[in-house]
Design a protein around this motif. Structure first.
Motif, short mmCIF file in Angstrom:
data_model
loop_
_atom_site.label_atom_id
_atom_site.label_comp_id
_atom_site.label_asym_id
_atom_site.label_seq_id
_atom_site.Cartn_x
_atom_site.Cartn_y
_atom_site.Cartn_z
N ASP A 15 35.45 46.76 41.96
CA ASP A 15 36.95 46.52 42.19
C ASP A 15 37.20 45.07 42.03
O ASP A 15 38.35 44.90 42.83
N ILE A 16 36.79 44.33 41.49
CA ILE A 16 37.07 42.95 41.13
C ILE A 16 37.70 42.77 39.80
O ILE A 16 36.91 43.16 38.73
N LEU B 29 30.58 35.76 54.06
CA LEU B 29 29.63 36.88 54.51
C LEU B 29 30.19 38.09 54.37
O LEU B 29 29.67 39.13 53.89
N HIS B 30 31.68 38.19 54.66
CA HIS B 30 32.21 39.55 54.72
C HIS B 30 32.41 40.06 53.12
O HIS B 30 32.21 41.01 52.73
N LEU B 31 32.70 38.77 52.17
CA LEU B 31 32.86 38.97 50.83
C LEU B 31 31.76 39.62 50.44
O LEU B 31 31.60 40.38 49.29
N LEU B 32 30.52 39.18 50.77
CA LEU B 32 29.11 39.47 50.30
C LEU B 32 28.66 40.95 50.60
O LEU B 32 28.29 41.62 49.84
N ARG B 33 29.13 41.14 51.94
CA ARG B 33 28.93 42.64 52.26
C ARG B 33 29.96 43.53 51.40
O ARG B 33 29.58 44.74 51.29
N GLN B 34 31.03 43.23 51.65
CA GLN B 34 32.13 43.96 50.99
C GLN B 34 31.96 44.50 49.44
O GLN B 34 31.96 45.55 49.15
N VAL C 156 43.75 27.79 38.11
CA VAL C 156 42.14 27.99 38.08
C VAL C 156 41.75 27.44 39.41
O VAL C 156 41.97 26.37 39.76
N ASN C 157 40.96 28.11 39.83
CA ASN C 157 40.24 27.67 41.24
C ASN C 157 38.62 27.02 41.17
O ASN C 157 38.37 26.45 41.99
N LEU C 158 38.19 27.66 39.91
CA LEU C 158 36.70 26.94 39.68
C LEU C 158 36.30 27.04 38.23
O LEU C 158 36.75 28.23 37.65
N GLN D 176 30.82 33.61 42.19
CA GLN D 176 31.53 34.53 42.54
C GLN D 176 32.22 34.65 43.79
O GLN D 176 33.20 35.05 43.86
N VAL D 177 31.43 34.42 45.05
CA VAL D 177 31.83 34.47 46.25
C VAL D 177 33.07 33.45 46.46
O VAL D 177 34.10 33.62 46.93
N PRO D 178 32.50 32.10 45.89
CA PRO D 178 33.56 30.99 46.28
C PRO D 178 34.95 31.18 45.48
O PRO D 178 36.07 31.11 46.01
N ALA D 179 34.68 31.79 44.30
CA ALA D 179 35.90 32.11 43.58
C ALA D 179 36.84 33.36 44.40
O ALA D 179 38.25 32.97 44.39
N LEU D 180 36.25 34.17 44.89
CA LEU D 180 37.03 35.24 45.59
C LEU D 180 37.50 34.57 46.89
O LEU D 180 38.54 35.36 47.52
N ALA D 181 36.96 33.92 47.54
CA ALA D 181 37.28 32.98 48.68
C ALA D 181 38.60 32.16 48.80
O ALA D 181 39.07 31.99 49.36
N ARG D 182 39.21 32.18 47.39
CA ARG D 182 40.12 31.17 47.05
C ARG D 182 41.21 31.90 46.05
O ARG D 182 40.75 32.77 45.40
#
Length: 641
Positions: free
Chosen positions: A86-87, A11-16, A137-139, A55-61
């Motif tokens: 900023d990704i 959720l933090h990633l989604l908000r950020q 590679v994570n995903l 995109q969210v799960p990729a950023l989480a790993r």
């Protein structure tokens, strides 16, 4: 097995990065499936937020997500959108030089890149295979996954190489995403991607409760279009889809003549004009855009209130995707298909022409080799500028034959034609600071240009290709654009910079080493099967246009939702409701209307004005029924008698 991220983290990633306070339906379930290391198929309607699901799960790993995507414009759009958040994201596609691809892959191995977008034909090149094996590679994300299936509406053979890529990444989970898939296509995706045990399939209903589907029969489509746009409201954001470039220009000009803010958009326009037209529409300076069907892919404009098709697409998958660009903000919107007396026959004829004789396909393949000066055995993935009109005229081909033969070659995996995409000029400095300084000292005439490149791009120009504007450089240096380009080319030839000039032409390429045209391994049986499938899809479009039932039910049944309720907002449902209101009108009201007109002939408006506002719609419909039944008729002065 990967450890799932806590809810607070995702959720933090989604908000950020996206500014959203909560996930949309199914998004969090899909993300958790991916984070648990499960192969996942996600079917979400247009506007359902598919990108967030990978995109969210990729950023989480830790590591990088490799995204396979079929369209250059779609890749570039997503990369730009990620960078705006900023990704760090990169893309590899046709038209890039070997040096640029090499540099991009290096950055993905050694740099902080989180997303690498790649076109499917690049997956099994030696260069890509060698580098992806060294990436963390994570995903693996497969966008527009229906392209995997020969039963889908946009089958692309290079997508079948993804299963071989998985062998290089045996522990990496895969997520496949699409907005349109029949039951057969879903099964094909799971099979072709070699989903592992424990995989999950998530499907949101294809129903769009806020979207009113309508089909209107008309002999004058432009006049009917004008009525629809005015009826919805000329200030509303709209997309009008036309089949040809000429149609887009004619329709836009017609709307402009009637003081409506419309503009045409198609691949034949100069890149700067296309960009300006799209930006004007995105920023509401132009409210109506009249475009060919490629427009809208990846464009995130949620407030489109109206999508009109001047002609039916070749299949319902394409229609659902394009119509679904209306109402992505979940507010009420309209999707309208206009059909003429001969449209069904025209669609059947187009479907036949789309599969030309094999000798025509071979002739066009040979002409493509001659046009690009490609020898037998060469040319694999080497892009070249391609203008289909010039191509057809040069080799005395009918434009329609050239187009359909090239589409056949694309479906069979032998060639590819890309629409014009605006690629700005790009520069990379491959030498170190000391060598560059020594060159500047020895070549004072180029010192100012090099300093300008460094000042405008910073240290990143040493690690990756950076966009530049030759016009801005010319203004800064008080030189002509021609002189700046000459200097950049000199620096390129001297090995001081790697310079990719601006490019915005359509391109073509061979996706395999070039064959002798007579030995091109075309599968006649497969082509017959594909023609039969295309005919079935065209027949489904004709049935949809003919109606006789709730439009949304017809669409959802096509996608395997057999128990969908009526939508209550399509043209058929609204007409049924009106008929019920009229049928339910009391015999006394019927007699009252007849007596009013019998006593004093009067206009419909005069009749309606004599009843309470709450009765206005019922009285209006009842008058129409009495006219249709011949119990009332119009006199020459417009009054009912």
């Amino acid at each position: 097995m990967p450890v799932p991220a806590p809810t607070d983290d995702i959720l933090h990633l989604l908000r950020q990065h996206w500014g959203h306070a909560a996930f949309r339906p199914l998004q969090e379930d899909i993300i958790r499936s991916v984070l648990a290391g499960k192969d996942t198929l996600a079917l979400l309607p247009t506007g359902g937020g598919k990108s967030v699901c990978f995109q969210v799960p990729a950023l989480a790993r830790d590591g990088i997500c490799v995204v396979v995507s079929p369209l250059i414009a779609l890749m570039k759009d997503q990369v730009e959108r990620l960078r705006s958040r900023d990704i760090r994201a990169e893309a590899i596609y046709a038209g890039m030089s070997h040096q640029e691809i090499d540099q991009t892959l290096d950055n993905c191995v050694y740099g902080p890149v989180k997303f690498l977008y790649v076109s499917p034909e690049r997956l099994l090149t030696d260069l890509f295979r060698a580098r992806v094996a060294r990436m963390r590679v994570n995903l693996l994300a497969i966008d527009e996954a229906h392209c995997l299936s020969q039963w889908g509406y946009d089958f692309r053979p290079p997508y079948l190489q993804i299963a071989a890529l998985r062998e290089l990444l045996p522990t990496v989970p895969v997520i496949a995403l699409t907005a349109t898939a029949t039951t057969q296509v879903k099964q094909d995706i799971v099979e072709k991607l070699a989903f592992r045990p424990g995989s999950q399939v998530f499907q949101q209903s294809f129903a769009r409760p806020n979207l009113s589907y309508s089909v209107f029969q008309t002999e004058d489509k432009l006049r009917r279009l004008l009525e629809i746009v005015r009826g919805v409201g000329p200030g509303k954001t709209s997309i009008v889809y036309a089949r040809t470039r000429r149609q887009t220009e004619d329709a836009a000009a017609f709307l402009q003549q009637h003081q409506l803010p419309a503009a045409a958009y198609h691949a034949g326009l100069p890149a700067e004009q296309r960009h300006r037209t799209q930006q004007d529409w995105m920023q509401d300076r132009t409210r109506i855009i009249v475009a060919t069907n490629a427009f809208g892919m990846g464009i995130d404009k949620p407030d489109v209130r109206l999508v009109v098709h001047l002609d039916a697409p070749d299949n319902l998958e394409a229609y659902y995707q394009e119509a679904g660009r209306a109402g992505r903000d979940e507010k009420y919107a309209f999707a309208v298909l206009l059909t003429g007396p001969n449209d069904a026959d025209d669609l059947r004829r187009r479907t036949e022409l789309a599969y030309p004789p094999l000798d025509t396909v071979r002739r066009v393949y040979q002409a493509l080799a001659n046009f690009s000066r490609t020898a037998v055995g060469g040319g694999e993935l080497v892009a070249f500028d391609f203008d289909i009109q010039q191509f057809a005229e040069t080799y005395r081909l009918k434009a329609v034959d050239a187009h359909n033969a090239l589409r056949t070659l694309e479906r069979e995996g032998f060639a590819q034609v890309n629409e014009a995409v605006n690629n700005p000029a790009r520069v990379h400095i491959p030498i170190d600071h000391n060598d560059l300084y020594r060159f500047q000292v020895a070549n004072a005439q180029h010192d100012k240009l090099i300093k300008a490149l460094l000042r405008l791009n910073g240290g990143e120009i040493f690690t990756s290709f950076q966009r530049i504007s030759e016009n801005s450089l010319a203004q800064y240096l008080r030189l002509s654009v021609v002189d700046v380009r000459k200097m950049l080319l000199f620096l390129h030839r001297s090995g001081i910079i790697q310079y990719q000039p601006k490019h915005d032409s359509p391109q073509a390429l061979f996706t395999t080493p070039r064959y002798d045209a007579d030995k091109l391994p075309l599968d006649q049986k497969h082509l017959r099967e594909m023609r039969a499938l295309a005919q079935q899809k065209a027949a489904a479009v004709v049935r949809y246009a003919a109606g006789g039932r709730c439009r949304q039910q017809l669409l959802l049944e096509y996608f395997g939702e057999l128990d969908a309720p009526v939508c209550k907002v399509c043209d058929y449902c609204l007409e049924q409701k009106k008929q019920q209101n009229v049928t339910g009108a009391s015999p006394a009201l019927r007699q009252q209307l007849l007596q009013l007109v019998r006593t004093t002939p009067q206009t419909p408006r005069q009749v309606v004005s004599q009843f309470a506002p709450a009765q206005a719609s019922t009285v209006t419909e009842l008058l129409r029924e009495l006219i249709d039944r011949g119990e009332l008729r119009y006199a020459a002065d417009g009054k009912l008698t």
